[in-house]
Enzyme design. Structure first.
Site, PDB file in Angstrom:
ATOM      1  N   ASN A 131     -13.966 -87.757 -96.232  1.00  0.00           N
ATOM      2  CA  ASN A 131     -12.787 -88.607 -96.394  1.00  0.00           C
ATOM      3  C   ASN A 131     -12.691 -89.540 -95.177  1.00  0.00           C
ATOM      4  O   ASN A 131     -12.367 -89.096 -94.081  1.00  0.00           O
ATOM      5  CB  ASN A 131     -11.555 -87.696 -96.503  1.00  0.00           C
ATOM      6  CG  ASN A 131     -10.263 -88.469 -96.639  1.00  0.00           C
ATOM      7  OD1 ASN A 131     -10.204 -89.668 -96.363  1.00  0.00           O
ATOM      8  ND2 ASN A 131      -9.221 -87.778 -97.060  1.00  0.00           N
ATOM      9  N   CYS A 165      -4.644 -93.616 -96.097  1.00  0.00           N
ATOM     10  CA  CYS A 165      -5.734 -93.729 -97.074  1.00  0.00           C
ATOM     11  C   CYS A 165      -5.443 -94.757 -98.167  1.00  0.00           C
ATOM     12  O   CYS A 165      -6.319 -95.072 -98.968  1.00  0.00           O
ATOM     13  CB  CYS A 165      -6.017 -92.360 -97.682  1.00  0.00           C
ATOM     14  SG  CYS A 165      -6.341 -91.131 -96.421  1.00  0.00           S
ATOM     15  N   HIS A 192      -9.779 -93.521-103.765  1.00  0.00           N
ATOM     16  CA  HIS A 192      -9.939 -93.038-102.392  1.00  0.00           C
ATOM     17  C   HIS A 192     -10.761 -91.746-102.437  1.00  0.00           C
ATOM     18  O   HIS A 192     -10.479 -90.826-103.205  1.00  0.00           O
ATOM     19  CB  HIS A 192      -8.555 -92.794-101.782  1.00  0.00           C
ATOM     20  CG  HIS A 192      -8.607 -91.987-100.538  1.00  0.00           C
ATOM     21  ND1 HIS A 192      -9.460 -92.290 -99.491  1.00  0.00           N
ATOM     22  CD2 HIS A 192      -7.937 -90.863-100.168  1.00  0.00           C
ATOM     23  CE1 HIS A 192      -9.291 -91.395 -98.542  1.00  0.00           C
ATOM     24  NE2 HIS A 192      -8.384 -90.507 -98.923  1.00  0.00           N
TER      25      HIS A 192
HETATM   26  O1  UT7 Z   1      -6.803 -88.485 -97.636  1.00  0.00           O
HETATM   27  C1  UT7 Z   1      -5.549 -88.107 -98.022  1.00  0.00           C
HETATM   28  C2  UT7 Z   1      -5.555 -87.351 -99.245  1.00  0.00           C
HETATM   29  N1  UT7 Z   1      -5.982 -85.991 -99.014  1.00  0.00           N
HETATM   30  C3  UT7 Z   1      -6.278 -85.237-100.025  1.00  0.00           C
HETATM   31  O2  UT7 Z   1      -6.240 -85.714-101.137  1.00  0.00           O
HETATM   32  C4  UT7 Z   1      -6.580 -83.781 -99.813  1.00  0.00           C
HETATM   33  C5  UT7 Z   1      -5.988 -82.982-100.946  1.00  0.00           C
HETATM   34  N2  UT7 Z   1      -6.241 -81.548-100.867  1.00  0.00           N
HETATM   35  C6  UT7 Z   1      -7.446 -81.010-101.054  1.00  0.00           C
HETATM   36  O3  UT7 Z   1      -8.409 -81.702-101.260  1.00  0.00           O
HETATM   37  C7  UT7 Z   1      -7.563 -79.503-101.103  1.00  0.00           C
HETATM   38  O4  UT7 Z   1      -6.255 -78.955-101.124  1.00  0.00           O
HETATM   39  C8  UT7 Z   1      -8.356 -78.897 -99.911  1.00  0.00           C
HETATM   40  C9  UT7 Z   1      -9.811 -79.261-100.051  1.00  0.00           C
HETATM   41  C10 UT7 Z   1      -7.801 -79.423 -98.608  1.00  0.00           C
HETATM   42  C11 UT7 Z   1      -8.239 -77.386 -99.941  1.00  0.00           C
HETATM   43  O5  UT7 Z   1      -8.709 -76.880-101.175  1.00  0.00           O
HETATM   44  P1  UT7 Z   1      -7.844 -75.826-101.992  1.00  0.00           P
HETATM   45  O6  UT7 Z   1      -8.624 -75.470-103.183  1.00  0.00           O
HETATM   46  O7  UT7 Z   1      -6.486 -76.432-102.217  1.00  0.00           O
HETATM   47  O8  UT7 Z   1      -7.789 -74.600-101.011  1.00  0.00           O
HETATM   48  P2  UT7 Z   1      -6.521 -73.856-100.417  1.00  0.00           P
HETATM   49  O9  UT7 Z   1      -5.909 -74.651 -99.328  1.00  0.00           O
HETATM   50  O10 UT7 Z   1      -5.637 -73.411-101.533  1.00  0.00           O
HETATM   51  O11 UT7 Z   1      -7.183 -72.573 -99.802  1.00  0.00           O
HETATM   52  C12 UT7 Z   1      -7.789 -71.573-100.643  1.00  0.00           C
HETATM   53  C13 UT7 Z   1      -8.335 -70.481 -99.756  1.00  0.00           C
HETATM   54  C14 UT7 Z   1      -7.330 -69.975 -98.728  1.00  0.00           C
HETATM   55  O12 UT7 Z   1      -7.562 -68.587 -98.564  1.00  0.00           O
HETATM   56  P3  UT7 Z   1      -6.627 -67.516 -99.295  1.00  0.00           P
HETATM   57  O13 UT7 Z   1      -5.243 -67.782 -98.803  1.00  0.00           O
HETATM   58  O14 UT7 Z   1      -6.784 -67.772-100.767  1.00  0.00           O
HETATM   59  O15 UT7 Z   1      -7.199 -66.207 -98.841  1.00  0.00           O
HETATM   60  C15 UT7 Z   1      -7.699 -70.682 -97.471  1.00  0.00           C
HETATM   61  O16 UT7 Z   1      -7.363 -69.951 -96.306  1.00  0.00           O
HETATM   62  O17 UT7 Z   1      -9.446 -70.996 -99.009  1.00  0.00           O
HETATM   63  C16 UT7 Z   1      -9.202 -70.766 -97.604  1.00  0.00           C
HETATM   64  N3  UT7 Z   1      -9.759 -71.904 -96.878  1.00  0.00           N
HETATM   65  C17 UT7 Z   1     -11.045 -71.954 -96.506  1.00  0.00           C
HETATM   66  N4  UT7 Z   1     -12.065 -71.079 -96.654  1.00  0.00           N
HETATM   67  C18 UT7 Z   1     -13.263 -71.471 -96.166  1.00  0.00           C
HETATM   68  C19 UT7 Z   1      -9.138 -73.043 -96.496  1.00  0.00           C
HETATM   69  N5  UT7 Z   1      -9.993 -73.854 -95.878  1.00  0.00           N
HETATM   70  C20 UT7 Z   1     -11.194 -73.195 -95.857  1.00  0.00           C
HETATM   71  C21 UT7 Z   1     -12.473 -73.521 -95.367  1.00  0.00           C
HETATM   72  N6  UT7 Z   1     -13.470 -72.620 -95.553  1.00  0.00           N
HETATM   73  N7  UT7 Z   1     -12.733 -74.685 -94.744  1.00  0.00           N
END
Ligand code: UT7
Length: 330
Positions: free
Chosen positions: A285, A113, A255
């Site tokens: 993305n 990216c 990005h």
């Molecule tokens: O291009 C390269 C650069 N990439 C990035 O910059 C990505 C950076 N990261 C992010 O943007 C975020 O970390 C994500 C969007 C990928 C995830 O968001 P988050 O707020 O960090 O969520 P999380 O991974 O902490 O997950 C929170 C909860 C979890 O459930 P529990 O453990 O709290 O019960 C996940 O299992 O949300 C759950 N979860 C989902 N729920 C519904 C994870 N993915 C999903 C989903 N739908 N798609």
């Protein structure tokens, strides 16, 4: 030293739209979760037999050339920033042939990216040291081909696209690629990767190894934390070196990974959120394509005007991150 400036931009996306509701039919997720956590509403996905990153890169490049009625034969160098080539030896040469830029040397640049930022900086070096006059840089990715569509942590994020820019030599006074700041932390490479997994096999008396690439895997939380801490620091360092302040910034072009990251970076730098260029709600993305895709849209909407200072930052797998500051001259 020669000056370097961007004289044209173009972009291309596939026709197929997959919205959050479509994705919620595939994995357990919801439009509400995806929009709240990322800002993404839909993404474009490349379909069609034998369609590849080359097709998207070609269309973006042709638009950038057509905008200024430039003959492809005037291009000296093509840099294709991509992590999803259709040939491990590189796809840039295929783009070169398809656009008819017979005189251009062409190579791929792999920096995920951050690829488009690295491409701008690389092209600027060749122009500013007098080696080349016209360079076509393209950021293009089709990460849909590397997504595990059963992994809700990643399949909601990515989309396909391409964006191109033509960088041309100019006088030193007109130089518009003002400065840059680049970084890599290979120790964190496992946080976001498409790994190559090998298995042993026997060939006569030899034990050899061959394998294949896996799907995208990402530790979203760690990558998020990395982005919101490292990107503002990179921007600050770059602006300081140019004797500019965040008040001088007209546009923040990051990005397009997550709207929360865009806002967090702007907040940390005390840059008004109205200066953020963002189109990730429509495309998700798109990796190396995200910056030129957003730049092209901002130009088409007449947001950017002459002499505007644009801070461009990429971040992602590697982990890599970096900033380039440009002054818009067209
Ligand atoms: O291009 C390269 C650069 N990439 C990035 O910059 C990505 C950076 N990261 C992010 O943007 C975020 O970390 C994500 C969007 C990928 C995830 O968001 P988050 O707020 O960090 O969520 P999380 O991974 O902490 O997950 C929170 C909860 C979890 O459930 P529990 O453990 O709290 O019960 C996940 O299992 O949300 C759950 N979860 C989902 N729920 C519904 C994870 N993915 C999903 C989903 N739908 N798609």
């Amino acid at each position: 030293m020669q000056g370097a400036r961007i004289i044209s931009v173009g972009s291309a996306v596939p026709d197929l739209r997959i919205n959050n509701r479509d994705i919620s039919q595939i994995v357990e997720t919801s439009d509400e979760w995806i929009v709240t956590r990322t800002g993404i509403k839909e993404r474009r996905v490349l379909t069609g037999a034998n369609k590849s990153v080359v097709d998207l890169a070609y269309h973006a490049a042709m638009k950038a050339l057509h905008n200024i009625r430039m003959d492809p034969l005037e291009i000296d160098l093509i840099i294709l920033a991509t992590s999803s080539p259709n040939d491990l030896f590189g796809s840039a040469s295929k783009v070169q042939a398809k656009i008819g830029a017979k005189k251009a040397v062409a190579f791929d640049l792999t920096a995920a990216c951050s690829g488009f930022v690295l491409a701008i900086v690389t092209a600027a070096q060749f122009v500013q040291n007098g080696s080349y006059k016209n360079i076509l840089i393209i950021g293009a990715d089709v990460l849909s081909k590397w997504i595990d569509w059963s992994d809700r942590k990643t399949c909601i994020l990515f989309g396909d696209g391409a964006g191109a820019a033509i960088i041309q030599a100019c006088s030193e006074e007109d130089n518009a690629i003002l400065g840059f700041q680049l970084n890599t932390d290979g120790k964190q490479s496992d946080e976001l990767s498409i790994t190559y997994k090998e298995n042993p096999y026997s060939l006569n008396t030899f034990q050899l190894f061959q394998g294949q690439f896996q799907y995208i895997s990402m530790n979203g939380k760690e990558v998020y934390k990395f982005a919101v801490s490292k990107v503002p620091a990179s921007i600050t360092k770059c602006l300081n070196a140019l004797d500019l302040s965040t008040k001088d910034v007209n546009w923040l072009l990051l990005h397009q990974a997550n709207k929360r990251i865009l806002k967090a970076v702007a907040d940390r730098l005390s840059i008004d959120t109205c200066k953020i260029i963002s189109n990730l709600s429509k495309y998700g993305n798109t990796s190396a394509a995200s910056i030129p895709l957003a730049l092209d849209e901002a130009l088409q909407n007449n947001k950017i005007t002459k002499e505007d200072i644009i801070v461009i930052s990429g971040f992602g797998a590697g982990l890599t991150w970096g900033t380039v500051v440009i002054k818009w001259k067209c």
